[in-house]
Design a protein around this motif. Structure first.
Motif, short mmCIF file in Angstrom:
data_model
loop_
_atom_site.label_atom_id
_atom_site.label_comp_id
_atom_site.label_asym_id
_atom_site.label_seq_id
_atom_site.Cartn_x
_atom_site.Cartn_y
_atom_site.Cartn_z
N ASP A 34 -2.82 -1.89 -14.56
CA ASP A 34 -3.85 -2.80 -15.09
C ASP A 34 -3.20 -3.75 -16.10
N PRO A 35 -3.98 -4.69 -16.67
CA PRO A 35 -3.40 -5.67 -17.61
C PRO A 35 -2.75 -5.04 -18.84
N ASP A 36 -3.19 -3.83 -19.21
CA ASP A 36 -2.62 -3.15 -20.38
C ASP A 36 -1.42 -2.27 -20.03
N GLY A 37 -0.99 -2.32 -18.76
CA GLY A 37 0.16 -1.53 -18.34
C GLY A 37 -0.15 -0.10 -17.97
N ARG A 38 -1.45 0.25 -17.90
CA ARG A 38 -1.83 1.61 -17.51
C ARG A 38 -1.79 1.72 -15.99
N LYS A 39 -1.21 2.80 -15.51
CA LYS A 39 -1.12 3.01 -14.07
C LYS A 39 -2.49 3.36 -13.52
N ILE A 40 -2.91 2.59 -12.50
CA ILE A 40 -4.19 2.84 -11.84
C ILE A 40 -3.98 3.83 -10.71
N GLY A 41 -2.92 3.66 -9.96
CA GLY A 41 -2.66 4.53 -8.82
C GLY A 41 -1.65 3.88 -7.90
N ARG A 42 -1.68 4.31 -6.65
CA ARG A 42 -0.72 3.82 -5.65
C ARG A 42 -1.49 3.17 -4.50
N VAL A 43 -0.97 2.05 -3.98
CA VAL A 43 -1.62 1.32 -2.89
C VAL A 43 -1.66 2.21 -1.64
N GLY A 44 -2.88 2.35 -1.07
CA GLY A 44 -3.06 3.09 0.16
C GLY A 44 -3.19 2.16 1.36
N THR A 45 -4.09 1.18 1.25
CA THR A 45 -4.34 0.24 2.34
C THR A 45 -4.45 -1.17 1.76
N VAL A 46 -3.96 -2.15 2.50
CA VAL A 46 -4.10 -3.55 2.12
C VAL A 46 -5.17 -4.16 3.02
N TYR A 47 -6.04 -4.98 2.43
CA TYR A 47 -7.10 -5.67 3.17
C TYR A 47 -6.91 -7.16 3.03
N LEU A 48 -7.03 -7.86 4.14
CA LEU A 48 -6.98 -9.31 4.12
C LEU A 48 -8.35 -9.86 3.77
N ASP A 49 -8.36 -10.94 3.02
CA ASP A 49 -9.61 -11.61 2.70
C ASP A 49 -10.23 -12.07 4.02
N GLY A 50 -11.52 -11.80 4.20
CA GLY A 50 -12.19 -12.12 5.45
C GLY A 50 -12.25 -13.61 5.75
N VAL B 286 -6.69 -4.25 -2.20
CA VAL B 286 -5.94 -3.04 -1.87
C VAL B 286 -6.82 -1.85 -2.22
N THR B 287 -6.60 -0.75 -1.53
CA THR B 287 -7.19 0.49 -1.99
C THR B 287 -6.12 1.19 -2.79
N VAL B 288 -6.54 1.82 -3.87
CA VAL B 288 -5.61 2.50 -4.76
C VAL B 288 -6.05 3.95 -4.87
N ARG B 289 -5.12 4.84 -4.62
CA ARG B 289 -5.40 6.27 -4.74
C ARG B 289 -5.42 6.62 -6.22
N THR B 290 -6.57 7.12 -6.67
CA THR B 290 -6.75 7.45 -8.07
C THR B 290 -7.17 8.91 -8.20
N GLY B 291 -7.35 9.35 -9.41
CA GLY B 291 -7.78 10.72 -9.65
C GLY B 291 -6.60 11.64 -9.83
N LEU B 292 -6.88 12.86 -10.19
CA LEU B 292 -5.85 13.82 -10.53
C LEU B 292 -4.85 14.04 -9.39
N PHE B 293 -5.35 14.19 -8.17
CA PHE B 293 -4.46 14.42 -7.04
C PHE B 293 -4.46 13.25 -6.06
N GLY B 294 -4.98 12.11 -6.46
CA GLY B 294 -4.99 10.93 -5.60
C GLY B 294 -5.94 11.04 -4.42
N HIS B 295 -7.01 11.85 -4.58
CA HIS B 295 -7.96 12.05 -3.48
C HIS B 295 -9.01 10.95 -3.40
N ARG B 296 -9.18 10.21 -4.46
CA ARG B 296 -10.20 9.16 -4.48
C ARG B 296 -9.52 7.82 -4.21
N GLU B 297 -10.11 7.01 -3.35
CA GLU B 297 -9.57 5.70 -3.06
C GLU B 297 -10.54 4.63 -3.55
N SER B 298 -10.06 3.77 -4.43
CA SER B 298 -10.88 2.70 -4.99
C SER B 298 -10.35 1.35 -4.54
#
Length: 121
Positions: free
Chosen positions: A13-29, A37-49
């Motif tokens: 993020d803008p403050d340098g905090r790690k959000i997660g790792r890119v899972g999928t890339v989406y093209l603008d429609g 991009v979807t980013v795997r977040t959460g303790l074990f990366g089970h949530r995709e945002s």
């Protein structure tokens, strides 16, 4: 950088905090350029945002986006494929103008993704 090359990179993020790792890339429609991009977040990366790439750029550690970690954590979730309804929610949540739903980019398999052949006897 090709859209497929973003997969697996860390996102900050803008403050340098790690959000997660890119899972999928989406093209603008509309533009067919990488827009989300979807980013795997959460303790074990089970949530995709979903994270918009508006204003994103390569940073020292990975991909730097203009969205704060807390905003990403509270973003609407999409289960499975991204519906038009969920895409509209995401555009509104992030304060972006409505657009056609993003299109997922198929990841090119890496050699490490291929199953190993059993040794012949």
């Amino acid at each position: 950088m090709r859209p497929q090359d973003l997969i697996g990179h860390d996102v900050y993020d803008p403050d340098g905090r790690k959000i997660g790792r890119v899972g999928t890339v989406y093209l603008d429609g509309a533009t067919r350029e990488p827009g989300w991009v979807t980013v795997r977040t959460g303790l074990f990366g089970h949530r995709e945002s979903f994270v918009p790439l508006t204003g994103a750029h390569p940073g020292a550690e990975g991909l730097q986006v203009e969205v704060a970690l807390d905003v990403v954590k509270d973003a609407p979730q999409a289960e499975g494929t991204l519906s038009a309804e969920t895409a509209t929610e995401l555009y509104r949540y992030y304060g972006l103008p409505d657009a056609p739903p993003p299109i997922p980019v198929q990841r090119v398999p890496k050699p490490s993704d291929m199953p190993r052949k059993a040794p012949a006897h």
